[in-house]
Design a protein around this motif. Structure first.
Motif, PDB file in Angstrom:
ATOM      1  N   ALA A 223       0.854  -1.187   0.000  1.00 22.23           N
ATOM      2  CA  ALA A 223       0.000   0.000   0.000  1.00 22.23           C
ATOM      3  C   ALA A 223       0.885   1.230   0.000  1.00 22.23           C
ATOM      4  CB  ALA A 223      -0.918   0.004   1.229  1.00 22.23           C
ATOM      5  N   ASP A 224       0.396   2.329  -0.563  1.00 20.88           N
ATOM      6  CA  ASP A 224       1.168   3.568  -0.531  1.00 20.88           C
ATOM      7  C   ASP A 224       1.517   3.912   0.915  1.00 20.88           C
ATOM      8  OD1 ASP A 224       0.881   3.691  -3.231  1.00 20.88           O
ATOM      9  OD2 ASP A 224      -0.503   5.381  -3.268  1.00 20.88           O
ATOM     10  N   GLY A 235       4.069  -1.395  -4.233  1.00 21.47           N
ATOM     11  CA  GLY A 235       4.923  -2.148  -5.136  1.00 21.47           C
ATOM     12  C   GLY A 235       6.365  -1.707  -5.145  1.00 21.47           C
ATOM     13  N   CYS A 236       6.716  -0.777  -4.269  1.00 20.92           N
ATOM     14  CA  CYS A 236       8.098  -0.289  -4.194  1.00 20.92           C
ATOM     15  C   CYS A 236       8.741  -0.722  -2.874  1.00 20.92           C
ATOM     16  CB  CYS A 236       8.132   1.231  -4.344  1.00 20.92           C
ATOM     17  SG  CYS A 236       7.626   1.792  -5.991  1.00 20.92           S
ATOM     18  N   VAL A 237      10.029  -0.592  -2.822  1.00 18.55           N
ATOM     19  CA  VAL A 237      10.806  -1.118  -1.688  1.00 18.55           C
ATOM     20  C   VAL A 237      10.531  -0.326  -0.412  1.00 18.55           C
ATOM     21  CG1 VAL A 237      13.140  -1.443  -0.764  1.00 18.55           C
ATOM     22  CG2 VAL A 237      12.633  -2.046  -3.144  1.00 18.55           C
ATOM     23  N   ALA A 238      10.125  -1.053   0.633  1.00 20.79           N
ATOM     24  CA  ALA A 238       9.965  -0.473   1.965  1.00 20.79           C
ATOM     25  C   ALA A 238      10.696  -1.302   3.013  1.00 20.79           C
ATOM     26  CB  ALA A 238       8.488  -0.360   2.326  1.00 20.79           C
ATOM     27  N   GLY A 239      11.477  -2.267   2.545  1.00 20.48           N
ATOM     28  CA  GLY A 239      12.312  -3.057   3.438  1.00 20.48           C
ATOM     29  C   GLY A 239      13.642  -3.347   2.776  1.00 20.48           C
ATOM     30  N   VAL A 240      14.727  -3.088   3.485  1.00 26.90           N
ATOM     31  CA  VAL A 240      16.067  -3.329   2.961  1.00 26.90           C
ATOM     32  C   VAL A 240      16.851  -4.138   3.989  1.00 26.90           C
ATOM     33  CG1 VAL A 240      18.261  -2.278   2.274  1.00 26.90           C
ATOM     34  CG2 VAL A 240      16.100  -1.209   1.570  1.00 26.90           C
ATOM     35  N   SER A 265       2.631  -2.802   6.016  1.00 25.69           N
ATOM     36  CA  SER A 265       2.107  -3.497   4.832  1.00 25.69           C
ATOM     37  C   SER A 265       3.255  -4.074   4.005  1.00 25.69           C
ATOM     38  CB  SER A 265       1.271  -2.531   3.983  1.00 25.69           C
ATOM     39  OG  SER A 265       2.029  -1.371   3.634  1.00 25.69           O
ATOM     40  N   LEU A 266       4.232  -4.649   4.708  1.00 15.41           N
ATOM     41  CA  LEU A 266       5.435  -5.150   4.045  1.00 15.41           C
ATOM     42  C   LEU A 266       5.220  -6.570   3.527  1.00 15.41           C
ATOM     43  CD1 LEU A 266       8.255  -3.819   3.676  1.00 15.41           C
ATOM     44  CD2 LEU A 266       9.057  -5.290   5.524  1.00 15.41           C
TER      45      LEU A 266
END
Length: 350
Positions: A223-224, A235-240, A265-266
């Motif tokens: 989710a945004d 759909g973009c990276v929020a965990g590294v 929402s990972l």
């Protein structure tokens, strides 16, 4: 003993904590401050940092600051400017830095420029921070209890949802489409300072590494995700996650691991322990440590930004507490392996 005369270099988030610490330190005297932003020049440093006036006016006149012949510059920009640091060191002024510097090996030939500047000025360059930096010092101390060390592992886990620093997070891959072809090398580039910390630990163990490498993985948000100053889209990276490894004869003997996540929402939904470091020294004996951080009972924060000052304090203090040892050190690039134990001198403590 006369106090060490200190110039503060920039007053960003970490710089503000540095100024407050220097002003309160019984063995340090703030004698100058470099203002990167023109709107900060000419203003009292205390005003810039939210404390009582210090009588020190911020300036962008580098020559005037160096002409004061301070004992040390506390260097807190987000990234190192090698030309700037060389100028300071050649003037005979020591530097303690939090600007992504541990050993300088990431700088390539610029590391040689820093070493030469230290020789010319008879000065010393030291870099630390909380992680990497202080965390590796704890690992070194833990390994002192062993008569054999097989592997050193330092693991950091953190929910960074409220850490609003796109300038440092985007280079690691945060915000990139999860299927971007540019993504694979980004964690290694954005967390490269941990590679220097691997070398620090190897030096402490007397180990010559065959290779220092990074392995990375990512998770996306479903989710945004509104982070304040920027948004990570669905759909973009929020965990590294990154694992920096020091290898000898095909075996990983040092591993520094970070796992950072944002939002709820990972995917995959990485579970983290409470924000903490886990330090393991596999050897004889095996030594384990878990290090966490809590605000003191008198800590008051009405916003998340104010709460984040705890992280800024922890970043600033390892460098500040090293000042006496760095001033006394031989010229050159120094690490924790070259200094005596740095001590936390504080006002109000017997």
């Amino acid at each position: 003993m006369k106090p060490y005369r200190v110039v503060q270099w920039t007053t960003g988030n970490v710089g503000k904590s540095s100024v407050k610490a220097v002003a309160a330190h019984p063995d340090l005297e703030l004698v100058g401050c470099y203002a990167w932003s023109p709107d900060k020049a000419g203003r009292d440093v205390g005003e810039l940092c939210g404390i009582e006036p210090t009588g020190v006016t911020a300036t962008n006149d580098v020559a005037a600051l160096l002409a004061q012949k301070p004992d040390c510059v506390v260097y807190n920009p987000m990234w190192i400017d090698v030309d700037e640091v060389v100028r300071i060191l050649e003037a005979g002024v020591n530097v303690v830095a939090t600007a992504s510097f541990i050993t300088g090996h990431n700088l390539g030939r610029d590391r040689e420029r820093i070493t030469e500047a230290c020789r010319v000025g008879g000065s010393t360059m030291f870099g630390s921070g909380v992680s990497p930096g202080f965390a590796e010092l704890l690992a070194i101390v833990g390994a002192m209890a062993c008569d054999r060390v097989d592997k050193v592992t330092v693991s950091e886990a953190a929910d960074t949802t409220f850490y609003d620093s796109p300038a440092t997070e985007i280079p690691c891959g945060f915000g990139m489409p999860i299927d971007s072809p540019d993504l694979p090398p980004m964690a290694a580039a954005g967390t490269a300072i941990f590679g220097e910390a691997v070398r620090l630990l190897a030096d402490s163990l007397g180990v010559e590494l065959d290779d220092v490498r990074c392995e990375a993985e990512y998770a996306q948000t479903t989710a945004d995700l509104d982070l304040g100053s920027w948004t990570i889209e669905k759909g973009c990276v929020a965990g590294v996650a990154a694992s920096w490894q020091g290898v000898v004869a095909g075996k990983t003997v040092i591993e520094l691991k970070v796992r950072w996540r944002k939002g709820q929402s990972l995917e995959p939904d990485w579970e983290l322990d409470a924000d903490a470091w886990t330090i393991t020294i596999d050897g004889r004996p095996t030594v384990t440590m878990k290090v966490g951080f809590l605000p003191p009972p008198d800590f008051q924060a009405t916003t998340m930004a104010e709460f984040m000052t705890l992280g800024h304090i922890m970043t600033a203090m390892p460098a500040i507490n090293a000042i006496p040892a760095v001033v006394a050190a031989a010229p050159g690039i120094a690490t924790y392996n070259d200094l005596p134990l740095t001590l936390p001198r504080m006002k109000g403590l017997a």
